[in-house]
Design a protein around this motif. Structure first.
Motif, short mmCIF file in Angstrom:
data_model
loop_
_atom_site.label_atom_id
_atom_site.label_comp_id
_atom_site.label_asym_id
_atom_site.label_seq_id
_atom_site.Cartn_x
_atom_site.Cartn_y
_atom_site.Cartn_z
N TRP A 1 39.52 32.16 29.25
CA TRP A 1 37.67 31.86 29.42
C TRP A 1 37.93 33.02 29.13
O TRP A 1 38.54 34.29 28.74
CB TRP A 1 38.50 32.44 31.00
CG TRP A 1 36.88 32.89 32.17
CD1 TRP A 1 35.59 32.57 31.18
CD2 TRP A 1 36.87 34.19 32.40
NE1 TRP A 1 34.88 33.37 31.90
CE2 TRP A 1 35.75 34.16 33.31
CE3 TRP A 1 38.06 34.62 33.00
CZ2 TRP A 1 35.11 35.19 33.48
CZ3 TRP A 1 37.17 35.72 34.71
CH2 TRP A 1 35.46 36.55 33.77
N GLN B 1 34.70 35.78 28.52
CA GLN B 1 33.34 35.87 29.37
C GLN B 1 32.04 36.84 28.49
O GLN B 1 32.74 38.17 27.64
CB GLN B 1 32.55 36.92 30.29
CG GLN B 1 32.61 37.91 31.19
CD GLN B 1 31.62 37.34 31.91
OE1 GLN B 1 31.70 36.39 32.22
NE2 GLN B 1 29.77 36.92 30.74
N THR C 1 31.59 32.24 29.75
CA THR C 1 30.17 32.16 30.61
C THR C 1 29.68 32.62 29.33
O THR C 1 30.20 33.78 28.79
CB THR C 1 31.12 32.83 32.04
OG1 THR C 1 32.18 33.78 31.52
CG2 THR C 1 31.36 32.05 33.03
N ASN C 2 28.46 33.21 29.88
CA ASN C 2 27.55 34.43 28.85
C ASN C 2 27.36 35.82 30.01
O ASN C 2 27.38 35.84 31.37
CB ASN C 2 26.15 33.79 28.52
CG ASN C 2 25.53 32.75 28.94
OD1 ASN C 2 25.47 33.44 30.39
ND2 ASN C 2 24.48 31.86 28.37
N ASN D 1 32.68 36.99 38.69
CA ASN D 1 33.36 35.55 37.97
C ASN D 1 34.80 36.38 37.81
O ASN D 1 35.55 34.56 38.24
CB ASN D 1 32.32 35.87 36.32
CG ASN D 1 31.35 34.70 36.00
OD1 ASN D 1 30.77 34.20 37.32
ND2 ASN D 1 30.82 34.79 34.85
N TYR E 1 36.77 33.07 39.31
CA TYR E 1 37.76 32.88 38.37
C TYR E 1 39.73 32.56 38.88
O TYR E 1 40.36 31.67 39.41
CB TYR E 1 38.60 32.96 37.14
CG TYR E 1 39.11 32.68 35.98
CD1 TYR E 1 38.99 31.26 34.95
CD2 TYR E 1 40.47 33.45 35.85
CE1 TYR E 1 40.14 31.80 34.20
CE2 TYR E 1 41.21 32.61 35.17
CZ TYR E 1 40.89 31.89 34.38
OH TYR E 1 42.20 31.47 33.41
N MET F 1 31.25 29.47 38.92
CA MET F 1 31.58 30.93 37.54
C MET F 1 29.92 31.23 37.68
O MET F 1 29.38 29.53 37.46
CB MET F 1 32.16 30.81 37.44
CG MET F 1 33.41 31.06 37.43
SD MET F 1 35.04 31.12 36.08
CE MET F 1 34.76 32.36 35.06
N ASN G 1 27.21 31.48 34.88
CA ASN G 1 26.39 31.32 33.59
C ASN G 1 27.28 30.77 32.43
O ASN G 1 27.53 31.09 31.48
CB ASN G 1 25.86 33.00 32.99
CG ASN G 1 25.02 33.28 33.96
OD1 ASN G 1 24.50 32.73 34.37
ND2 ASN G 1 25.16 34.86 33.19
N ARG G 2 28.09 29.42 33.58
CA ARG G 2 28.93 28.85 32.59
C ARG G 2 28.02 28.25 30.82
O ARG G 2 26.78 27.42 31.47
CB ARG G 2 30.02 27.80 33.19
CG ARG G 2 30.55 27.99 34.26
CD ARG G 2 31.01 27.25 34.75
NE ARG G 2 31.76 25.89 33.71
CZ ARG G 2 32.38 25.70 34.83
NH1 ARG G 2 33.43 25.25 35.95
NH2 ARG G 2 33.23 24.05 33.48
N VAL G 3 28.77 28.24 30.08
CA VAL G 3 27.93 27.73 28.94
C VAL G 3 27.93 26.07 28.74
O VAL G 3 29.65 25.57 28.56
CB VAL G 3 28.21 28.53 27.63
CG1 VAL G 3 27.81 27.64 26.09
CG2 VAL G 3 28.10 30.52 27.55
#
Length: 320
Positions: free
Chosen positions: A68, A70, A92-93, A298, A302, A310, A312-314
């Motif tokens: 992961w 971030q 994530t962003n 997040n 996680y 979570m 803002n998952r891209v």
């Protein structure tokens, strides 16, 4: 022992908050600047908060433990998305950290141009008193927000305080609060033709690259103001310069550019109807506070195995 690296200026209090969630002895958490952290820590890292070239160099290999990342900004276009996806890394962003300062930047540029503040500052530097010039106002105008996500909706909310009619463009075309009329990208030209002010908040994706080109600027309402606080790659710079020089676009407030830093010999520096800021729209003394809060949320998801929860998952297919 599982390992986590946190790269972005965590205060002692914030470090304790992280360790309270990812507690030893199960977790070792390493804080610091990437250049000062032993590369072995990166090779062993399961989680990285922030970004550095060391993440690519030391983690994305056949024996990678990285699971992961971030991100520390809303945009992820500068990250090696293909490699991250190939290694199955969850990304994530920091979307949601930016609406307040980004909306203020957009309005600072807009009000500066409308009230001719940029010329007043130049005159101040020259100790030259000159009240002449064009002074407009934004009350009652039509503003178009291209990329009406969280930042765009906050710009829309502030626009309502100025009595503006708000048009929005977003990929889904779904309505949003404070936006009077929303369309998808197919309706972009129609929105541009109506709008006195166009604010671009789009991310950089394959779909948005050079979205604002010669043909698009031809669709602008005569005398419109263009604000770009999205990504520089969404605008074909030569086309914008030409539109500003021949009057198709009356003025522009630009925080982002195709090439950064902007080359010293670039014509945008000398255009009198332009305000430039050096990609500082997201900067604020509250940034780390908000970003760390997002990361802690997040991190809890996680560690509880709630990956779908979570924030803002891209989506690697969309690049945002």
């Amino acid at each position: 022992m599982r390992k986590m690296i946190c790269l972005h200026g965590f205060t002692p209090e914030q470090q304790e908050q992280v360790r309270a969630i990812a507690a030893p002895p199960e977790w070792e958490v390493v804080f610091g600047k990437a250049s000062e952290i032993d590369p072995q820590h990166f090779r062993d890292a399961e989680v990285v908060c922030g970004w550095s070239s060391n993440v690519v160099k030391e983690t994305l290999h056949s024996q990678s433990k990285l699971r992961w990342v971030q991100g520390w900004s809303a945009g992820v276009d500068k990250l090696p998305l293909e490699k991250l996806e190939q290694h199955g890394v969850l990304l994530t962003n920091a979307s949601g950290v930016h609406p307040k300062q980004m909306s203020e930047t957009a309005f600072a540029l807009l009000l500066g141009l409308t009230r001719n503040i940029h010329q007043a500052v130049r005159n101040q530097q020259a100790r030259h008193w000159d009240p002449s010039g064009s002074y407009g106002e934004i009350h009652g105008k039509i503003i178009a927000i291209i990329g009406a996500g969280e930042i765009g909706v906050e710009i829309a909310r502030l626009s309502k305080a100025f009595g503006m009619r708000v048009l929005g463009v977003r990929r889904s075309g779904k309505p949003a609060e404070f936006v009077d009329h929303m369309v998808d990208l197919n309706g972009l030209n129609g929105v541009l033709a109506q709008s006195d002010i166009v604010v671009n908040v789009l991310p950089s994706t394959d779909e948005t690259k050079w979205l604002f080109d010669e043909a698009r600027f031809d669709q602008f309402k005569q005398g419109a103001c263009f604000i770009n606080v999205g990504r520089g790659a969404t605008v074909k710079t030569d086309a914008l310069v030409a539109a500003l020089q021949d009057g198709r676009v009356a003025s522009a407030g630009l925080d982002v550019f195709e090439a950064e830093p902007l080359p010293e010999d670039h014509p945008l520096w000398t255009l009198g109807n332009v305000i430039l800021t050096p990609h500082i729209g997201g900067a604020t003394d509250r940034y780390n506070e908000r970003a760390v809060s997002l990361f802690l949320d997040n991190l809890t998801f996680y560690l509880n195995g709630q990956l779908n929860e979570m924030i803002n998952r891209v989506d690697y297919k969309k690049n945002y």
